[in-house]
Design a protein around this motif. Structure first.
Motif, short mmCIF file in Angstrom:
data_model
loop_
_atom_site.label_atom_id
_atom_site.label_comp_id
_atom_site.label_asym_id
_atom_site.label_seq_id
_atom_site.Cartn_x
_atom_site.Cartn_y
_atom_site.Cartn_z
N TRP A 136 -0.07 34.83 75.32
CA TRP A 136 -0.25 35.52 74.05
C TRP A 136 1.07 35.69 73.30
O TRP A 136 1.12 35.57 72.07
CB TRP A 136 -0.90 36.88 74.27
N ILE A 137 2.14 35.98 74.01
CA ILE A 137 3.45 36.07 73.36
C ILE A 137 3.87 34.72 72.81
O ILE A 137 4.43 34.62 71.70
CB ILE A 137 4.50 36.61 74.35
N GLY A 138 3.59 33.65 73.56
CA GLY A 138 3.91 32.32 73.07
C GLY A 138 3.14 31.98 71.81
O GLY A 138 3.69 31.39 70.86
N LEU A 139 1.86 32.34 71.77
CA LEU A 139 1.06 32.10 70.57
C LEU A 139 1.59 32.90 69.38
O LEU A 139 1.63 32.42 68.25
CB LEU A 139 -0.40 32.45 70.84
N TRP A 140 2.01 34.14 69.66
CA TRP A 140 2.59 34.97 68.59
C TRP A 140 3.84 34.29 68.02
O TRP A 140 4.03 34.25 66.80
CB TRP A 140 2.92 36.35 69.13
N ASP A 141 4.67 33.78 68.88
CA ASP A 141 5.90 33.13 68.42
C ASP A 141 5.60 31.88 67.61
O ASP A 141 6.29 31.58 66.63
CB ASP A 141 6.80 32.79 69.61
N ILE A 142 4.59 31.14 68.03
CA ILE A 142 4.26 29.90 67.31
C ILE A 142 3.64 30.21 65.96
O ILE A 142 4.00 29.60 64.94
CB ILE A 142 3.30 29.04 68.17
#
Length: 209
Positions: A136-142
Motif C-alpha cells: 500500500w505504501i508503494g502504491l501511494w508513492d507511485i
C-alpha cells in the motif's frame, strides 16, 4: 658508539626542524576572511523557506555541506523529503508509545503474542500484514508521491497535498504552523531513534528505562 649517538642526535634535530615554520611557509598562510566584510553572506535559500529558526527562536541555517548551494535546483526535493520523514516520524512516535498500552483487535496483535513493541516489526513480518503495508505504501508513492514531486517544477509547495481543512486562513499564522511542523518533525526523527535504541538496550516499553 659515539658516532652512532651523534648520528641519532642529528636525525632528531632534523626531524624537529620540520615542525618549525619557515619564512616561505609563513608567507603562504592566508587569513580565513578573504573579503573586507566580517560576516559571510547569508544563503538566500533560507530566506524563502520556513524552518530556518531553532526552538528558541534564533537563526538556524543548518547546511554544513552546502548542499543547498551546490544542488540549488534540488532544494524543493530536499524539503519534501524532510517533511515526509518528519511526518512519518511523528506518527511513528505516537504509534511506538500507544502500542505499549493498547492494541488493535486480533490475536496476532495481542500482548500475549507480542509483549514488546520493539518486537512487532519482526513478528508481523513473519506472520502478519507487513508485506501488505509495503504494497500500500508503494502504491501511494507511485500514484501520489511521484506526481506530487514532479509538480514541484510547476510551482507546487513542498509537502503540500491540499489538505488544509484545519489550516489558519491568515498567511502569517499558516507560516508559523509550517515552522511548527518542521520543528516537531525534526524532534520526532531524533526521538524515534532514541526510543528504538532505549527499547533495545533496556528491554522495556515506555518510558524506556
Amino acid at each position: 658508539m659515539k658516532s652512532v649517538a651523534a648520528a641519532i642526535c642529528m636525525c632528531l634535530a632534523g626531524s624537529t626542524s620540520a615542525f618549525k615554520p619557515t619564512s616561505s611557509q609563513s608567507k603562504s598562510v592566508v587569513p580565513l576572511m578573504m573579503s573586507d566584510s566580517p560576516v559571510e553572506a547569508e544563503n538566500p535559500v533560507f530566506k524563502d523557506l520556513e524552518g530556518s529558526r531553532d526552538y528558541r527562536g534564533g537563526k538556524f541555517e543548518f547546511d554544513p555541506m552546502g548542499l543547498s548551494k551546490t544542488y540549488s535546483p534540488w532544494v524543493p526535493w530536499f524539503r519534501e523529503c524532510e517533511l515526509r520523514h518528519g511526518r512519518t516520524a511523528m506518527l511513528a512516535v505516537v504509534g511506538f508509545i500507544a502500542t505499549d498500552f493498547i492494541r488493535i483487535p486480533g490475536d496476532m496483535y495481542s500482548f500475549e503474542a507480542i509483549p514488546k513493541t520493539i518486537d512487532i516489526h519482526d513478528a508481523l513480518l513473519k506472520n502478519g500484514p507487513m508485506y501488505q503495508l509495503l504494497l500500500w505504501i508503494g502504491l501511494w508513492d507511485i500514484l501520489i508521491t511521484g506526481p506530487s514531486v514532479a509538480a514541484l517544477d510547476e510551482g507546487r509547495e513542498p509537502g503540500d497535498f491540499g489538505w488544509l481543512f484545519f489550516a489558519p486562513k491568515d498567511p502569517k499564522a499558516l507560516s508559523e504552523k509550517r515552522e511548527s511542523e518542521l520543528l516537531n518533525g525534526r524532534l520526532a526523527m531524533v526521538a524515534l531513534g532514541g526510543i528504538a535504541t532505549q527499547s533495545v538496550i533496556s528491554g522495556h516499553g515506555f518510558p524506556y528505562v
